[in-house]
Design a protein around this motif. Structure first.
Motif, PDB file in Angstrom:
ATOM      1  N   HIS A   7     -25.042  29.283   4.761  1.00 48.71           N
ATOM      2  CA  HIS A   7     -25.219  28.719   3.418  1.00 48.71           C
ATOM      3  C   HIS A   7     -25.776  27.313   3.613  1.00 48.71           C
ATOM      4  CE1 HIS A   7     -22.985  32.158   1.904  1.00 48.71           C
ATOM      5  NE2 HIS A   7     -22.198  31.984   2.957  1.00 48.71           N
ATOM      6  N   GLU A   9     -27.358  24.795   1.977  1.00 49.51           N
ATOM      7  CA  GLU A   9     -27.042  23.587   1.212  1.00 49.51           C
ATOM      8  C   GLU A   9     -25.617  23.125   1.487  1.00 49.51           C
ATOM      9  OE1 GLU A   9     -26.657  22.376  -3.433  1.00 49.51           O
ATOM     10  OE2 GLU A   9     -28.421  23.560  -2.862  1.00 49.51           O
ATOM     11  N   GLU A  10     -24.668  24.067   1.469  1.00 50.96           N
ATOM     12  CA  GLU A  10     -23.275  23.719   1.750  1.00 50.96           C
ATOM     13  C   GLU A  10     -23.116  23.225   3.192  1.00 50.96           C
ATOM     14  OE1 GLU A  10     -24.279  26.583   0.404  1.00 50.96           O
ATOM     15  OE2 GLU A  10     -23.151  26.951  -1.424  1.00 50.96           O
ATOM     16  N   ALA A  11     -23.831  23.864   4.114  1.00 52.12           N
ATOM     17  CA  ALA A  11     -23.755  23.461   5.522  1.00 52.12           C
ATOM     18  C   ALA A  11     -24.273  22.038   5.702  1.00 52.12           C
ATOM     19  CB  ALA A  11     -24.550  24.431   6.391  1.00 52.12           C
ATOM     20  N   ARG A  12     -25.372  21.719   5.053  1.00 52.72           N
ATOM     21  CA  ARG A  12     -25.938  20.372   5.181  1.00 52.72           C
ATOM     22  C   ARG A  12     -24.972  19.326   4.609  1.00 52.72           C
ATOM     23  NH1 ARG A  12     -30.628  18.761   6.692  1.00 52.72           N
ATOM     24  NH2 ARG A  12     -31.568  20.835   6.582  1.00 52.72           N
ATOM     25  N   GLU A  13     -24.346  19.614   3.469  1.00 51.13           N
ATOM     26  CA  GLU A  13     -23.366  18.688   2.886  1.00 51.13           C
ATOM     27  C   GLU A  13     -22.164  18.522   3.814  1.00 51.13           C
ATOM     28  OE1 GLU A  13     -22.296  20.021  -1.033  1.00 51.13           O
ATOM     29  OE2 GLU A  13     -24.384  20.000  -1.709  1.00 51.13           O
ATOM     30  N   TRP A  14     -21.669  19.637   4.340  1.00 53.32           N
ATOM     31  CA  TRP A  14     -20.525  19.623   5.248  1.00 53.32           C
ATOM     32  C   TRP A  14     -20.851  18.816   6.508  1.00 53.32           C
ATOM     33  CZ3 TRP A  14     -20.274  22.542   9.970  1.00 53.32           C
ATOM     34  CH2 TRP A  14     -19.018  22.555  10.578  1.00 53.32           C
ATOM     35  N   PRO A  33     -12.362  19.455   6.883  1.00 61.77           N
ATOM     36  CA  PRO A  33     -13.209  20.621   6.632  1.00 61.77           C
ATOM     37  C   PRO A  33     -13.267  21.602   7.796  1.00 61.77           C
ATOM     38  CG  PRO A  33     -14.567  18.766   7.205  1.00 61.77           C
ATOM     39  CD  PRO A  33     -13.154  18.258   7.138  1.00 61.77           C
ATOM     40  N   HIS A  68     -16.436  27.990   6.215  1.00 66.61           N
ATOM     41  CA  HIS A  68     -17.149  28.989   5.401  1.00 66.61           C
ATOM     42  C   HIS A  68     -18.557  28.563   4.998  1.00 66.61           C
ATOM     43  CE1 HIS A  68     -13.462  31.233   5.362  1.00 66.61           C
ATOM     44  NE2 HIS A  68     -12.830  30.172   4.894  1.00 66.61           N
ATOM     45  N   VAL A  69     -19.194  27.730   5.826  1.00 65.82           N
ATOM     46  CA  VAL A  69     -20.609  27.442   5.607  1.00 65.82           C
ATOM     47  C   VAL A  69     -21.463  28.415   6.425  1.00 65.82           C
ATOM     48  CG1 VAL A  69     -20.253  25.037   4.948  1.00 65.82           C
ATOM     49  CG2 VAL A  69     -20.727  25.597   7.347  1.00 65.82           C
ATOM     50  N   THR A  71     -20.802  32.243   7.130  1.00 67.88           N
ATOM     51  CA  THR A  71     -19.871  33.322   6.824  1.00 67.88           C
ATOM     52  C   THR A  71     -20.212  34.554   7.644  1.00 67.88           C
ATOM     53  OG1 THR A  71     -21.196  33.931   4.878  1.00 67.88           O
ATOM     54  CG2 THR A  71     -19.283  32.527   4.509  1.00 67.88           C
TER      55      THR A  71
END
Length: 158
Positions: A7, A9-14, A33, A68-69, A71
């Motif tokens: 994922h 976008e979520e991975a980059r934010e994380w 996280p 869960h970035v 999955t």
């Protein structure tokens, strides 16, 4: 067929949160996280093939799955293994499947420099690793599926 999914976008934010925490030398406290896995040491200059970073990729891939970035299908986990053969450093990917029966799939060992995206560091290097992890896990799943299908045809031991 079930697949591994990054994922983006979520991975980059994380990863950005991890990088900031690492650079500032702070922890996440209650909002960790990565859970119990341990935080990958992703700083602005992080490069996965630098000396001393042998565990960084393992921690990154495992933590991405915990957060869960990245999955995975149920009952599967992807790992990275660093291999120091005394000559050149190698790595391989390991896919553990627990159901319906325990099975471990592995890629062939590759030279460590093939893991790295040239000129990438920090979040971009980590994103490249996570993309490669998802792609490789899906390739291993496809190879397993192809093997099972081929074994069902006459003359292949079914």
């Amino acid at each position: 067929m079930a697949r591994f999914t990054l994922h983006e976008e979520e991975a980059r934010e994380w990863l950005t949160e991890l990088l900031i925490a690492h650079e500032m030398g702070i922890g996440f406290g209650e909002k960790n996280p990565v859970g119990d896995v341990g935080s990958p040491p992703i700083g602005m200059a992080w490069r996965p093939t630098d000396p001393g970073e042998e565990d960084g990729v393992f921690l990154l891939v495992r933590a991405a799955q915990t957060a869960h970035v990245l999955t995975a299908p149920d009952e599967m986990i992807l790992d990275y293994e660093f291999i120091d053969d005394g000559d050149e450093c190698l790595f391989r990917w390991l896919l553990d499947i627990t159901l319906p029966a325990p099975l471990k799939l592995a890629t062939l060992a590759e030279p460590l420099p093939t893991l790295e995206e040239p000129d990438a560091s920090g979040v971009e290097a980590a994103m490249a690793i996570l993309r490669a992890a998802a792609q490789t896990a899906n390739l291993l799943l496809q190879q397993l599926s192809d093997y099972i299908e081929a074994s069902k045809t006459p003359g292949h031991g079914s």
